[in-house]
Write an enzyme that holds these catalytic residues in place. Sequence first.
Site, PDB file in Angstrom:
ATOM      1  N   LYS A 200     -33.863  45.736  66.872  1.00 47.46           N
ATOM      2  CA  LYS A 200     -32.958  44.786  66.268  1.00 47.46           C
ATOM      3  C   LYS A 200     -31.514  45.161  66.498  1.00 47.46           C
ATOM      4  O   LYS A 200     -30.618  44.339  66.449  1.00 47.46           O
ATOM      5  CB  LYS A 200     -33.207  44.734  64.749  1.00 47.46           C
TER       6      LYS A 200
ATOM      7  N   ASP B  32     -27.791  48.941  71.700  1.00 51.68           N
ATOM      8  CA  ASP B  32     -26.710  49.292  70.785  1.00 51.68           C
ATOM      9  C   ASP B  32     -26.113  50.660  71.102  1.00 51.68           C
ATOM     10  O   ASP B  32     -24.905  50.815  71.233  1.00 51.68           O
ATOM     11  CB  ASP B  32     -27.197  49.236  69.322  1.00 51.68           C
TER      12      ASP B  32
ATOM     13  N   ASP C 214     -28.548  57.401  72.678  1.00 54.85           N
ATOM     14  CA  ASP C 214     -28.655  58.636  71.903  1.00 54.85           C
ATOM     15  C   ASP C 214     -29.499  59.621  72.721  1.00 54.85           C
ATOM     16  O   ASP C 214     -28.979  60.247  73.653  1.00 54.85           O
ATOM     17  CB  ASP C 214     -29.271  58.301  70.544  1.00 54.85           C
TER      18      ASP C 214
ATOM     19  N   LYS D   3     -23.438  58.190  72.323  1.00 58.61           N
ATOM     20  CA  LYS D   3     -23.315  59.337  71.423  1.00 58.61           C
ATOM     21  C   LYS D   3     -22.966  60.587  72.205  1.00 58.61           C
ATOM     22  O   LYS D   3     -23.500  60.818  73.296  1.00 58.61           O
ATOM     23  CB  LYS D   3     -24.630  59.527  70.666  1.00 58.61           C
TER      24      LYS D   3
ATOM     25  N   PHE E 230     -25.192  60.547  62.625  1.00 58.18           N
ATOM     26  CA  PHE E 230     -25.975  59.342  62.370  1.00 58.18           C
ATOM     27  C   PHE E 230     -25.012  58.276  61.844  1.00 58.18           C
ATOM     28  O   PHE E 230     -24.397  58.450  60.795  1.00 58.18           O
ATOM     29  CB  PHE E 230     -27.081  59.607  61.349  1.00 58.18           C
TER      30      PHE E 230
ATOM     31  N   ASP F  66     -28.728  50.529  61.572  1.00 50.11           N
ATOM     32  CA  ASP F  66     -29.156  50.543  60.168  1.00 50.11           C
ATOM     33  C   ASP F  66     -29.498  51.937  59.655  1.00 50.11           C
ATOM     34  O   ASP F  66     -29.695  52.873  60.430  1.00 50.11           O
ATOM     35  CB  ASP F  66     -30.415  49.674  60.006  1.00 50.11           C
TER      36      ASP F  66
ATOM     37  N   ARG G   7     -26.688  46.913  58.704  1.00 50.70           N
ATOM     38  CA  ARG G   7     -26.544  46.289  60.028  1.00 50.70           C
ATOM     39  C   ARG G   7     -25.383  45.295  60.047  1.00 50.70           C
ATOM     40  O   ARG G   7     -24.755  45.089  61.069  1.00 50.70           O
ATOM     41  CB  ARG G   7     -27.828  45.541  60.408  1.00 50.70           C
TER      42      ARG G   7
HETATM   43  P1  5GP Z   1     -32.550  56.717  71.779  1.00 49.48           P
HETATM   44  O1  5GP Z   1     -32.695  58.013  71.059  1.00 49.48           O
HETATM   45  O2  5GP Z   1     -33.854  56.260  72.353  1.00 49.48           O
HETATM   46  O3  5GP Z   1     -31.420  56.769  72.779  1.00 49.48           O
HETATM   47  O4  5GP Z   1     -32.111  55.648  70.693  1.00 49.48           O
HETATM   48  C1  5GP Z   1     -33.037  54.748  70.211  1.00 49.48           C
HETATM   49  C2  5GP Z   1     -32.510  53.858  69.163  1.00 49.48           C
HETATM   50  O5  5GP Z   1     -32.302  54.620  68.011  1.00 49.48           O
HETATM   51  C3  5GP Z   1     -31.170  53.181  69.434  1.00 49.48           C
HETATM   52  O6  5GP Z   1     -31.299  52.029  70.201  1.00 49.48           O
HETATM   53  C4  5GP Z   1     -30.780  52.861  68.000  1.00 49.48           C
HETATM   54  O7  5GP Z   1     -31.399  51.664  67.585  1.00 49.48           O
HETATM   55  C5  5GP Z   1     -31.323  54.043  67.237  1.00 49.48           C
HETATM   56  N1  5GP Z   1     -30.255  55.041  66.984  1.00 49.48           N
HETATM   57  C6  5GP Z   1     -29.844  56.045  67.785  1.00 49.48           C
HETATM   58  N2  5GP Z   1     -28.811  56.716  67.216  1.00 49.48           N
HETATM   59  C7  5GP Z   1     -28.576  56.085  66.030  1.00 49.48           C
HETATM   60  C8  5GP Z   1     -27.618  56.288  64.989  1.00 49.48           C
HETATM   61  O8  5GP Z   1     -26.751  57.165  64.997  1.00 49.48           O
HETATM   62  N3  5GP Z   1     -27.704  55.428  63.944  1.00 49.48           N
HETATM   63  C9  5GP Z   1     -28.640  54.440  63.838  1.00 49.48           C
HETATM   64  N4  5GP Z   1     -28.600  53.680  62.761  1.00 49.48           N
HETATM   65  N5  5GP Z   1     -29.539  54.212  64.812  1.00 49.48           N
HETATM   66  C10 5GP Z   1     -29.504  55.031  65.892  1.00 49.48           C
HETATM   67 MG    MG Z   2     -31.795  50.230  69.252  1.00 46.45          MG
END
Ligand code: 5GP
Ligand code: MG
Length: 214
Positions: free
Chosen positions: A65, A123, A126, A154, A175, A182, A188
């Site tokens: 989302k 979005d 990470d 990030k 975070f 969220d 959000r």
């Molecule tokens: P990934 O670790 O696969 O790069 O990130 C996966 C998903 O985790 C992102 O698309 C996002 O929705 C969520 N995410 C990653 N870092 C954060 C953060 O700092 N805050 C929040 N609320 N969601 C995050």
């Molecule tokens: Mg995401």
Amino acid sequence: MTESCTKKNHSSDNTTPCSAHETCQDLHQILITSEQIQKTIERLASSIQDTYADYDCVMIPVLLKGAQWFANDLSEALNHDKFQFLPISVSSYQGGMQSTGQVRIDKVEKIDISGRPVLIVDDIYDTGLTLKHVKQWFESMEPAEVKTCVMFEKDCDHAHEVALDFVGLPVPDEFIVGYGLDYQEQYRELCCVGILKPDLIEPEDRIEYAQPVS
Ligand code: 5GP
Ligand code: MG
């Protein structure tokens, strides 16, 4: 105490509290304002328009989302029906503060992307797990090419490296919530991005986030 989150009105130079004004009080610190977000959207839209000037159809999967808020603004700024936004339900956090380490693509409409360019919109970059998984998935469908676009990058070691083609803004290795991001399905709607007050975070999540991602 943080200053409150405000949004610039389109019709005038005035600013008003964003629609999620009350939850804005839950932020310990605002990292990115709504104005910075809007300027970034304009920059990204212009760069995307230039890149795809010679194409008449670009498929844009939007990872739900979280990326929905970013994609809505991007779609408005791009303002052309050659950019076809395609919502895709993907999750790896499932409401907590740390990636589950597994990516689930829940439901995707049947689409034909063969020979077309694909621009995946997410979005935040990470660990990179989600983007890498989704990128490989689209690459297997023989598109003309697959590029990536994230609103936030990030500042951390990305366990799963993915080449980013369009990046909005850097964020610290914290975070963060707001603008689609969220915590337990809250925040959000915030039009700015920030860090939550520590006492609003469940004790088990505090411990989880302090541990390195394996
Ligand atoms: P990934 O670790 O696969 O790069 O990130 C996966 C998903 O985790 C992102 O698309 C996002 O929705 C969520 N995410 C990653 N870092 C954060 C953060 O700092 N805050 C929040 N609320 N969601 C995050
Ligand atoms: Mg995401």
